[in-house]
Design a protein around this motif. Structure first.
Motif, short mmCIF file in Angstrom:
data_model
loop_
_atom_site.label_atom_id
_atom_site.label_comp_id
_atom_site.label_asym_id
_atom_site.label_seq_id
_atom_site.Cartn_x
_atom_site.Cartn_y
_atom_site.Cartn_z
N VAL A 174 66.52 1.94 96.70
CA VAL A 174 67.85 2.53 96.54
C VAL A 174 68.77 1.51 95.84
O VAL A 174 68.42 0.33 95.69
N THR A 175 69.93 1.99 95.43
CA THR A 175 70.97 1.11 94.90
C THR A 175 72.20 1.22 95.79
O THR A 175 72.75 2.32 95.96
N LEU A 176 72.58 0.10 96.38
CA LEU A 176 73.76 0.07 97.24
C LEU A 176 75.01 -0.01 96.37
O LEU A 176 75.05 -0.73 95.38
N ARG A 177 76.03 0.73 96.75
CA ARG A 177 77.28 0.74 95.97
C ARG A 177 77.89 -0.66 95.91
O ARG A 177 78.35 -1.10 94.86
N SER A 178 77.88 -1.36 97.04
CA SER A 178 78.44 -2.72 97.05
C SER A 178 77.92 -3.48 98.27
O SER A 178 77.61 -2.89 99.30
N VAL A 179 77.83 -4.80 98.10
CA VAL A 179 77.54 -5.71 99.20
C VAL A 179 78.57 -6.83 99.12
O VAL A 179 78.74 -7.46 98.07
N GLU A 180 79.26 -7.08 100.23
CA GLU A 180 80.29 -8.12 100.26
C GLU A 180 80.06 -9.04 101.44
O GLU A 180 79.95 -8.59 102.58
N VAL A 181 79.97 -10.33 101.16
CA VAL A 181 79.77 -11.35 102.19
C VAL A 181 80.82 -12.43 101.99
O VAL A 181 80.91 -13.02 100.91
N GLY A 182 81.63 -12.67 103.01
CA GLY A 182 82.65 -13.71 102.91
C GLY A 182 83.62 -13.49 101.77
O GLY A 182 84.12 -14.45 101.18
N GLY A 183 83.91 -12.23 101.46
CA GLY A 183 84.83 -11.92 100.37
C GLY A 183 84.19 -11.95 98.99
O GLY A 183 84.85 -11.68 97.99
N ILE A 184 82.88 -12.26 98.92
CA ILE A 184 82.17 -12.28 97.64
C ILE A 184 81.47 -10.93 97.48
O ILE A 184 80.47 -10.66 98.16
N ARG A 185 82.01 -10.11 96.61
CA ARG A 185 81.54 -8.73 96.46
C ARG A 185 80.66 -8.60 95.22
O ARG A 185 81.00 -9.08 94.14
N VAL A 186 79.52 -7.93 95.40
CA VAL A 186 78.62 -7.61 94.29
C VAL A 186 78.37 -6.11 94.33
O VAL A 186 78.12 -5.55 95.40
N GLU A 187 78.45 -5.47 93.18
CA GLU A 187 78.28 -4.03 93.10
C GLU A 187 76.91 -3.66 92.54
O GLU A 187 76.30 -4.44 91.83
N LEU A 209 71.82 -12.40 96.26
CA LEU A 209 71.98 -13.85 96.20
C LEU A 209 71.95 -14.41 94.78
O LEU A 209 72.50 -15.49 94.54
N GLN A 210 71.33 -13.68 93.83
CA GLN A 210 71.28 -14.18 92.47
C GLN A 210 72.68 -14.25 91.83
O GLN A 210 72.87 -14.92 90.81
N HIS A 211 73.64 -13.59 92.44
CA HIS A 211 75.00 -13.56 91.89
C HIS A 211 75.90 -14.64 92.49
O HIS A 211 77.09 -14.70 92.15
N VAL A 212 75.38 -15.46 93.40
CA VAL A 212 76.19 -16.49 94.04
C VAL A 212 75.49 -17.84 93.91
O VAL A 212 74.31 -17.92 93.59
N GLU A 213 76.25 -18.90 94.17
CA GLU A 213 75.67 -20.23 94.22
C GLU A 213 75.31 -20.56 95.66
O GLU A 213 76.11 -20.31 96.57
N ARG A 217 73.27 -27.95 103.28
CA ARG A 217 73.47 -29.36 103.62
C ARG A 217 73.70 -29.50 105.11
O ARG A 217 74.58 -28.85 105.67
N GLU A 218 72.86 -30.30 105.72
CA GLU A 218 72.98 -30.64 107.14
C GLU A 218 73.10 -29.38 108.02
O GLU A 218 73.97 -29.29 108.89
N GLY A 219 72.24 -28.42 107.75
CA GLY A 219 72.20 -27.23 108.59
C GLY A 219 73.26 -26.19 108.30
O GLY A 219 73.44 -25.25 109.09
N VAL A 220 73.97 -26.35 107.20
CA VAL A 220 74.98 -25.37 106.81
C VAL A 220 74.65 -24.85 105.41
O VAL A 220 74.49 -25.64 104.47
N LEU A 221 74.54 -23.54 105.28
CA LEU A 221 74.28 -22.91 103.99
C LEU A 221 75.60 -22.39 103.43
O LEU A 221 76.31 -21.62 104.09
N SER A 222 75.94 -22.80 102.21
CA SER A 222 77.19 -22.38 101.57
C SER A 222 76.89 -21.39 100.45
O SER A 222 76.05 -21.63 99.60
N LEU A 223 77.59 -20.26 100.51
CA LEU A 223 77.54 -19.25 99.44
C LEU A 223 78.91 -19.31 98.73
O LEU A 223 79.94 -19.25 99.39
N SER A 224 78.89 -19.42 97.41
CA SER A 224 80.16 -19.49 96.70
C SER A 224 80.06 -18.83 95.34
O SER A 224 78.98 -18.66 94.79
N ARG A 225 81.23 -18.45 94.83
CA ARG A 225 81.32 -17.89 93.48
C ARG A 225 82.77 -17.97 93.01
O ARG A 225 83.69 -17.76 93.79
N ALA A 226 82.94 -18.29 91.71
CA ALA A 226 84.27 -18.23 91.12
C ALA A 226 84.61 -16.76 90.91
O ALA A 226 83.86 -16.02 90.29
N TRP A 227 85.75 -16.33 91.45
CA TRP A 227 86.10 -14.89 91.44
C TRP A 227 86.72 -14.53 90.11
O TRP A 227 87.62 -15.17 89.63
#
Length: 227
Positions: A174-187, A209-213, A217-227
């Motif tokens: 299927v194709t999901l309309r949108s997925v948003e994690v921590g304010g990082i939205r991918v359509e 995940l291919q749309h975010v960085e 580090r030390e047991g913390v995973l960071s997801l980020s993207r320039a909006w």
């Protein structure tokens, strides 16, 4: 003498009018128009995008430019544009004005739990659900029960089969309309829905995940993207 005085008084006015006309000409030049562009993405195709630029609808292929807006690439998720020398990634029906402001960078830090898992909450099609980050999954994956709770009409998707350690089970693409994690939205995110109760937690796979960085580090995973 009077004529000479009149000419002396008139000369500054002529110069002022000339400078005003020159300024207006510069403001109306293509380069200046490009500085004030407004861009909306209306449709996306592979390396092609339909854009509304300053109220004009234009179909651009990768490499094409119009009024200072150049399409670098496009896919089902977003168009990558160069606007007045600045690179921008713009999703469907998103708008940007080119009075350029540096893009906001959003970041979510997810601590690893005692099972060595990175679990957080997400909005899928606008509904909240818990997800587990899984870089080994090609796509977002969920059970039929989870899909129903999210309002996903998975039976309208493409039927397929999924091999597990013990059996072959029914699944739907299927194709999901949108997925948003921590304010990082991918359509328009691809996903798999499986019959039964597996997975117990929605897997946040690479179709998102291919749309975010990603950075761990030390047991913390960071997801980020320039909006």
């Amino acid at each position: 003498m009077a004529n000479a005085c009149n000419r002396a008084r008139t000369a500054p006015r002529i110069r002022a009018i000339f400078l005003l006309l020159l300024a207006n000409t510069l403001l109306l030049s293509p380069a200046a128009q490009a500085q004030a562009a407004s861009v909306t993405v209306e449709a996306l195709l592979p390396n092609t995008a339909v854009l509304m630029i300053n109220g004009q609808r234009k179909t651009l292929k990768a490499g094409d430019s119009f009024q200072g807006v150049k399409l670098l690439s496009a896919d089902a998720a977003a168009a990558v544009l160069e606007i007045n020398g600045e690179r921008q990634r713009l999703g469907l029906n998103r708008n940007i004005t080119t009075n350029f402001v540096a893009p906001e960078r959003r970041q979510l830090d997810i601590p690893r739990n005692d099972r060595m898992q990175y679990i957080t909450s997400a909005q899928i099609n606008g509904r909240s659900i818990q997800v587990m980050v899984d870089t080994g999954a090609n796509v977002v994956a969920m059970s039929a029960r989870q899909a129903s709770a999210l309002g996903v009409d998975y039976r309208a998707g493409m039927p397929s089969k999924l091999e597990t350690a013990s059996a072959t089970i029914d699944a739907w693409m299927v194709t999901l309309r949108s997925v948003e994690v921590g304010g990082i939205r991918v359509e328009n995110v691809r996903a798999t829905v499986t019959a039964g109760e597996y997975p117990s937690t929605v897997l946040l796979g690479m179709s998102y995940l291919q749309h975010v960085e990603l950075r761990e580090r030390e047991g913390v995973l960071s997801l980020s993207r320039a909006w």
